[in-house]
Design an enzyme around this catalytic site. Structure first.
Site, mmCIF file in Angstrom:
data_model
loop_
_atom_site.group_PDB
_atom_site.id
_atom_site.type_symbol
_atom_site.label_atom_id
_atom_site.label_comp_id
_atom_site.label_asym_id
_atom_site.label_seq_id
_atom_site.Cartn_x
_atom_site.Cartn_y
_atom_site.Cartn_z
ATOM 1 N N TYR A 290 0.869 -1.178 0.000
ATOM 2 C CA TYR A 290 0.000 0.000 0.000
ATOM 3 C C TYR A 290 0.903 1.224 0.000
ATOM 4 C CZ TYR A 290 -3.545 -3.322 1.695
ATOM 5 O OH TYR A 290 -4.399 -4.388 1.835
ATOM 6 N N PRO B 136 -13.426 -2.099 -2.534
ATOM 7 C CA PRO B 136 -12.378 -3.135 -2.457
ATOM 8 C C PRO B 136 -11.207 -2.787 -1.529
ATOM 9 C CG PRO B 136 -12.330 -2.044 -4.597
ATOM 10 C CD PRO B 136 -13.482 -1.457 -3.856
ATOM 11 N N LYS C 130 -12.939 -7.454 0.961
ATOM 12 C CA LYS C 130 -13.929 -8.213 1.740
ATOM 13 C C LYS C 130 -15.087 -8.773 0.914
ATOM 14 C CE LYS C 130 -12.191 -7.358 5.868
ATOM 15 N NZ LYS C 130 -11.361 -8.394 6.469
HETATM 16 P P1 RFL Z 1 -20.753 -11.292 -8.828
HETATM 17 O O1 RFL Z 1 -19.380 -11.880 -8.785
HETATM 18 O O2 RFL Z 1 -20.901 -9.922 -9.386
HETATM 19 O O3 RFL Z 1 -21.681 -12.316 -9.620
HETATM 20 C C1 RFL Z 1 -22.995 -11.977 -9.989
HETATM 21 C C2 RFL Z 1 -23.358 -12.812 -11.204
HETATM 22 O O4 RFL Z 1 -24.723 -12.564 -11.529
HETATM 23 C C3 RFL Z 1 -24.850 -12.445 -12.947
HETATM 24 N N1 RFL Z 1 -26.069 -11.657 -13.214
HETATM 25 C C4 RFL Z 1 -27.201 -12.169 -13.768
HETATM 26 N N2 RFL Z 1 -27.518 -13.401 -14.200
HETATM 27 C C5 RFL Z 1 -28.777 -13.625 -14.678
HETATM 28 N N3 RFL Z 1 -29.705 -12.606 -14.797
HETATM 29 C C6 RFL Z 1 -29.418 -11.362 -14.379
HETATM 30 N N4 RFL Z 1 -30.326 -10.383 -14.475
HETATM 31 C C7 RFL Z 1 -28.120 -11.095 -13.834
HETATM 32 N N5 RFL Z 1 -27.507 -9.984 -13.331
HETATM 33 C C8 RFL Z 1 -26.275 -10.343 -12.969
HETATM 34 C C9 RFL Z 1 -23.550 -11.759 -13.372
HETATM 35 O O5 RFL Z 1 -23.269 -11.961 -14.742
HETATM 36 C C10 RFL Z 1 -22.537 -12.421 -12.445
HETATM 37 O O6 RFL Z 1 -21.981 -13.580 -13.025
HETATM 38 O O7 RFL Z 1 -21.399 -11.245 -7.375
HETATM 39 P P2 RFL Z 1 -21.200 -12.191 -6.082
HETATM 40 O O8 RFL Z 1 -21.372 -13.620 -6.439
HETATM 41 O O9 RFL Z 1 -22.019 -11.577 -5.039
HETATM 42 O O10 RFL Z 1 -19.620 -12.031 -5.710
HETATM 43 C C11 RFL Z 1 -19.107 -10.800 -5.257
HETATM 44 C C12 RFL Z 1 -17.638 -10.685 -5.639
HETATM 45 O O11 RFL Z 1 -17.493 -10.913 -7.036
HETATM 46 C C13 RFL Z 1 -17.073 -9.314 -5.258
HETATM 47 O O12 RFL Z 1 -17.547 -8.920 -3.997
HETATM 48 C C14 RFL Z 1 -15.532 -9.319 -5.207
HETATM 49 O O13 RFL Z 1 -14.980 -9.529 -6.477
HETATM 50 C C15 RFL Z 1 -15.008 -8.012 -4.602
HETATM 51 N N6 RFL Z 1 -13.532 -7.925 -4.658
HETATM 52 C C16 RFL Z 1 -12.765 -8.582 -3.740
HETATM 53 N N7 RFL Z 1 -13.334 -9.315 -2.746
HETATM 54 C C17 RFL Z 1 -12.562 -10.030 -1.877
HETATM 55 O O14 RFL Z 1 -13.118 -10.682 -0.967
HETATM 56 N N8 RFL Z 1 -11.179 -10.041 -1.953
HETATM 57 C C18 RFL Z 1 -10.522 -9.332 -2.943
HETATM 58 O O15 RFL Z 1 -9.285 -9.391 -3.035
HETATM 59 C C19 RFL Z 1 -11.315 -8.537 -3.861
HETATM 60 N N9 RFL Z 1 -10.732 -7.828 -4.847
HETATM 61 C C20 RFL Z 1 -12.932 -7.189 -5.693
HETATM 62 C C21 RFL Z 1 -11.518 -7.165 -5.758
HETATM 63 C C22 RFL Z 1 -13.697 -6.483 -6.634
HETATM 64 C C23 RFL Z 1 -13.070 -5.768 -7.630
HETATM 65 N N10 RFL Z 1 -13.883 -5.080 -8.557
HETATM 66 C C24 RFL Z 1 -13.794 -5.245 -9.946
HETATM 67 C C25 RFL Z 1 -15.003 -4.338 -8.064
HETATM 68 C C26 RFL Z 1 -10.896 -6.446 -6.763
HETATM 69 C C27 RFL Z 1 -11.662 -5.736 -7.693
HETATM 70 C C28 RFL Z 1 -10.945 -4.952 -8.785
#
Ligand code: RFL
Length: 386
Positions: free
Chosen positions: A196, A288, A292
């Site tokens: 960081y 992020p 979490k």
């Molecule tokens: P997701 O992963 O967004 O999945 C939702 C799915 O629903 C689909 N969907 C639909 N399908 C049918 N009909 C509809 N109307 C729909 N609308 C949406 C989508 O296509 C998708 O496949 O949600 P979920 O499962 O709740 O998971 C959440 C996580 O993905 C998210 O919280 C994390 O990625 C956040 N995050 C991190 N979390 C951690 O715990 N550790 C990390 O190191 C971390 N790094 C990050 C991150 C998020 C990031 N971004 C891009 C915001 C790093 C980044 C850059």
């Protein structure tokens, strides 16, 4: 047209929906996952990487951790850089003494899809849900799918959340006012730890993903167009903010992906009612800053699976009645720490007296973290805890 009713219709094949689906199948509850994207897009989406011990425990206990136990890396340190120098926190020896497991989200999703199919589950890819009402999901193209319950695991712009808020559920929200250019590069990590960097030009972050891929973050103004950031500009800015002249060069590689992430957080006041229940980002979006989001999604999926199993197989609705309350206390705890991290990482803009005050507080917090064992224990406990 309506297809036969299943126990649980899960909208979304992200970490929340896939963990939920796997756990339901394992407990003998029939379910169907609807996912609007195709399989390659779902399995290729790089996002999270840092899994908390609690997530690893849930995945391990439910037979979902073979990939991450084989290929994940254990991380126990992180470092901070600023114009005051650099220090490392060995958080694996502080607080509860727990590590992170670093395993890219897209690999976890791939494992979860494969295991769900192996357990006999059905996923419809390219199936976009448009609306959900009373157990009935209306699909784009006209077919309805019905379930005794619907789990909205479709992210923070999903239809599950929209259905709840349309009926008056409030959303508490916070805009952190900053954005990150999230960059994925084809290069090994430059540091042995998460890095960081606090800088007058803005925050920069370094997160390992695999031996050959690294994630970097650069704080930028809201509305920044990622196209304005050439590879040269990204590496020059990272070098400046990460103070490579003082601490050594970064290992450069091709930029695989660059996206702008606006740091916003929100939490719904309840996570469901009747036949519709939410888990993951659909229930609350967390910035992020403290990694979490995926961890909260896995935690909620486990709780929801237990509650739905009790309701469907034993007619016992007490788990569902308690689901929102149990999850919300954990969610708010994570938000409180994420907010703490965000204030640590981002100094205020500008040069007026208020900005000067805010920046001095930011450095006072960093100094407490460097010198005070009790601050370090607080950090470690919350950094890996959920
Ligand atoms: P997701 O992963 O967004 O999945 C939702 C799915 O629903 C689909 N969907 C639909 N399908 C049918 N009909 C509809 N109307 C729909 N609308 C949406 C989508 O296509 C998708 O496949 O949600 P979920 O499962 O709740 O998971 C959440 C996580 O993905 C998210 O919280 C994390 O990625 C956040 N995050 C991190 N979390 C951690 O715990 N550790 C990390 O190191 C971390 N790094 C990050 C991150 C998020 C990031 N971004 C891009 C915001 C790093 C980044 C850059």
């Amino acid at each position: 047209m309506t297809t036969a009713q299943v126990g649980v219709v899960i909208v979304g094949a992200g970490p929340a929906g896939l963990v939920l689906g796997n756990l339901l199948l394992d407990r003998g509850v029939d379910c169907l996952i609807l996912e609007r994207r195709d399989r390659a897009a779902v399995e290729g989406r790089a996002r999270a990487g840092f899994l908390a011990p609690h997530s690893v425990r849930i995945l391990t206990e439910n037979g979902l951790a073979a990939g991450l136990l084989a290929r994940g890396q254990t991380h126990t340190t992180c470092l901070f850089r600023s114009d005051q120098g650099e220090f490392t926190l060995d958080y694996g020896k502080l607080g509860l003494g727990e590590p992170h497991t670093v395993y890219p989200q897209q690999e976890l999703v791939r494992d979860l899809v494969a295991e769900y199919l192996r357990r006999g589950g059905e996923i419809r890819f390219g199936a976009e849900a448009e609306e959900v009402t009373d157990g009935r999901v209306r699909m784009r193209g006209g077919t309805d799918v019905t379930g005794r319950y619907v789990a909205g695991c479709d992210g923070h712009r999903g239809i599950g959340r929209a259905a709840l808020t349309a009926h008056g559920t409030r959303t508490a929200r916070w805009d952190h006012g900053v954005s990150w250019l999230a960059v994925l590069v084809a290069a090994p990590p430059s540091l042995s730890a998460v890095g960081y960097a606090l800088h007058e030009r803005g925050f920069a972050g370094h997160m390992a993903r695999t031996a050959s891929v690294t994630r970097y973050y650069l704080q930028c103004p809201r509305g920044t167009d990622p196209a304005e950031w050439s590879e040269d500009r990204i590496w020059t800015e990272l070098a400046t903010r990460m103070r490579t002249a003082e601490f050594g060069p970064l290992r450069e590689g091709a930029v695989l992906e660059k996206t702008l992430v606006d740091l916003r957080s929100d939490v719904l006041e309840t996570l469901g009612a009747g036949r519709l229940w939410l888990a993951g980002d659909s229930a609350g979006l967390i910035s992020p800053s403290a990694a979490k989001g995926a961890n909260l999604a896995i935690l909620q999926a486990e709780s929801l699976a237990r509650a739905l199993e009790a309701a469907l197989l034993r007619g016992d609705g007490t788990g569902l009645a308690r689901y929102a309350g149990d999850c919300l206390s954990r969610i708010w705890h994570a938000h409180e720490f994420s907010q703490w991290m965000s204030t640590l990482l981002h100094g205020p803009d500008g040069d007026d007296d208020t900005a000067c005050y805010g920046r001095s507080l930011q450095y006072a917090r960093l100094e407490s973290l460097r010198t005070s064992r009790s601050h370090q224990d607080f950090f470690a406990e919350n950094y890996t805890g959920i």
